[in-house]
Enzyme design. Structure first.
Site, PDB file in Angstrom:
ATOM      1  N   SER A 248       0.764  -1.003   0.172  1.00 11.36           N
ATOM      2  CA  SER A 248       0.317  -0.237   0.221  1.00 11.36           C
ATOM      3  C   SER A 248       1.059   1.202  -0.057  1.00 11.36           C
ATOM      4  CB  SER A 248      -1.206   0.341   0.952  1.00 11.36           C
ATOM      5  OG  SER A 248      -1.702   0.700   0.433  1.00 11.36           O
ATOM      6  N   HIS A 389      -7.603  -5.603  -0.166  1.00 10.28           N
ATOM      7  CA  HIS A 389      -6.899  -4.874   0.283  1.00 10.28           C
ATOM      8  C   HIS A 389      -5.756  -5.033   1.028  1.00 10.28           C
ATOM      9  CE1 HIS A 389      -4.001  -1.236  -0.135  1.00 10.28           C
ATOM     10  NE2 HIS A 389      -3.893  -1.093   1.059  1.00 10.28           N
TER      11      HIS A 389
HETATM   12  C1  GCU Z   1      -5.523   4.297   1.847  1.00  5.54           C
HETATM   13  C2  GCU Z   1      -5.264   5.093   0.627  1.00  5.54           C
HETATM   14  C3  GCU Z   1      -3.788   4.557  -0.217  1.00  5.54           C
HETATM   15  C4  GCU Z   1      -3.343   3.749   0.490  1.00  5.54           C
HETATM   16  C5  GCU Z   1      -3.632   2.822   1.127  1.00  5.54           C
HETATM   17  C6  GCU Z   1      -2.855   2.356   2.635  1.00  5.54           C
HETATM   18  O1  GCU Z   1      -6.665   4.024   0.902  1.00  5.54           O
HETATM   19  O2  GCU Z   1      -5.759   5.612  -0.016  1.00  5.54           O
HETATM   20  O3  GCU Z   1      -3.358   5.770  -0.987  1.00  5.54           O
HETATM   21  O4  GCU Z   1      -2.141   3.297  -0.308  1.00  5.54           O
HETATM   22  O5  GCU Z   1      -4.896   3.970   2.536  1.00  5.54           O
HETATM   23  O6  GCU Z   1      -1.981   2.812   2.547  1.00  5.54           O
HETATM   24  O7  GCU Z   1      -3.321   1.243   3.262  1.00  5.54           O
END
Ligand code: GCU
Length: 410
Positions: A248, A389
């Site tokens: 992420s 995710h």
């Molecule tokens: C949010 C953010 C993303 C990021 C994610 C994370 O969803 O919008 O850009 O990658 O957090 O780090 O879990």
């Protein structure tokens, strides 16, 4: 009064940041992806086509500079002094399978402290390859091992063990090293560049980075290189075979680290999405303007001018991956992670391929997103995992296979 509807649209990530998950203007309709033309990594700033020699001689540096100026900001070239202190070690960790080392690294005259947790496999002969990554919530969250020093982040011991698969990694003969991202640059709404690593680099009178100087992703990427510096001093590690990995936002940092620091022999992006592996120009899922209010500090402030104007960026994320060429690169997505635009992540890797081909490296040749759970492994790896995710055992199984393929080949 806090509205319930707001509550349910908030996604809580890590201890400190909440981001509106699906702002009303988010596009998830493939037919609404605008027609776009990607900048060509193999055409230089003067408009001339480049081959391998020109890429190595100057084009690579041009592309890196474009990312510094328009996306992440420049990382200071100044080297800080560092002192390592072995705070704790045990050659009989994880039931005898591993050696655990906990190292405090003290940077600069003010001795800014970063704690590195390292696991090394015991069942191997000679220096081992390994993985380096930042964690979201404290070293003690990567495994339930009671001896990991906790620095009070409010998360339970082992809370994210499934994302790290320490036993699996060690069992396959790899080292693992990690640091808590908040120790490098705290990731929270009050963020003002005063309490992380940035002030150690400020010039006289400077209070925050200039518009084309590094934000948090830059600082996190910097710290990944500092972990590698430490591993270079550890004779149990083969520092020429170290993969940088991140999930992420920390996957965004891993890509930027792998792009800048050619000592990383492999780069792995897990669900890194917008500002990471996904193509900006598709304007699908998360976009620059969604990030600015909550987490604009991840990028350089010059990046902010591209909100709602993605087509005017001098780069797109296939060029970030091109900076990693010819070293192995792995991009992973998840089917339910449309906020991160899996197709955009795949296409960026696909469009990095011409630079890999300059080095005669097999890259990605197919234009279609592969079916779920059907990994492709060449010099570039890609898979679309079924699910959310996250980082799972399936993801790690692919990364270990990919590492075996590139690090253990005879
Ligand atoms: C949010 C953010 C993303 C990021 C994610 C994370 O969803 O919008 O850009 O990658 O957090 O780090 O879990």
């Amino acid at each position: 009064m806090f509205r319930i509807s707001m509550l349910v649209t908030l996604l809580v990530i890590g201890p400190s940041i909440s981001i509106a998950k699906e702002p009303a203007d988010t596009n998830y309709d493939e037919s609404k992806v605008p027609a776009y033309e990607l900048p060509n990594a193999c055409i230089d700033n003067a408009g001339q086509p480049v081959g391998r020699d020109e890429w190595v001689a100057y084009r690579r540096a041009e592309v890196q500079r474009l990312f510094e100026d328009s996306v992440y900001g420049a990382t200071p070239s100044q080297k800080l002094s560092v002192r390592y202190e072995l705070v704790e070690s045990d050659s009989n960790a994880l039931g005898g399978a591993a050696t655990r080392k906990q190292i405090a690294a003290f940077f600069g005259d003010e001795e800014y402290r970063i704690d590195i947790l390292v696991y090394l496999p015991n069942n191997t002969v000679g220096p081992v390859a390994g993985f380096v990554g930042l964690n979201f919530s404290g070293n003690h969250t990567v495994h339930a091992d009671p001896a990991i020093i906790e620095r009070d982040t409010g998360k339970e011991r082992g809370a994210y063990a499934s994302r790290w698969q320490v036993e699996k990694v060690i069992g396959r003969g790899y080292a693992l090293a990690t640091v808590h991202r908040d120790q490098v640059d705290p990731d929270n709404y009050r963020h003002d560049f005063t309490d992380g690593i940035h002030p150690l680099f400020y010039r006289e009178g400077q209070a925050k980075p200039e518009p084309t100087e590094w934000g948090s992703i830059g600082a996190w990427a910097w710290s990944l290189s500092r972990i590698l510096d430490y591993l270079e001093t550890d004779e149990q590690v083969d520092a020429s075979k170290v993969a940088v990995i991140g999930h992420s936002r920390l996957g965004k940092a891993a890509l930027w680290a792998g792009a800048q620091d050619t000592r990383f022999a492999m780069t792995i992006s897990n669900d890194s999405g917008c500002g990471g592996a996904a193509l900006y120009r598709r304007c699908y899922g998360e976009r620059i303007h969604h990030m600015l209010k909550p987490v604009g500090y991840w990028f350089c402030t010059n990046h902010h001018q591209y909100q709602q104007k993605e087509a005017t960026l001098p780069v797109d994320q296939h060029m970030l991956m091109a900076l990693i060429a010819p070293r192995p690169l792995y991009v992973a997505s998840a089917t339910n992670d449309r906020w991160a635009d899996p197709k955009g992540e795949f296409l960026a890797a696909r469009h990095a391929s011409p630079v890999y081909q300059l080095f005669d490296k097999p890259a990605l040749s197919q234009d279609r997103l592969p079916a779920p759970d059907q990994p492709i492994h060449t010099t570039i790896g890609y898979h679309l995992r079924t699910g959310a995710h996250d980082v799972t055992a399936f993801d790690w199984e692919q990364y270990l296979k990919f590492a075996d393929r590139h690090f253990k080949k005879r």
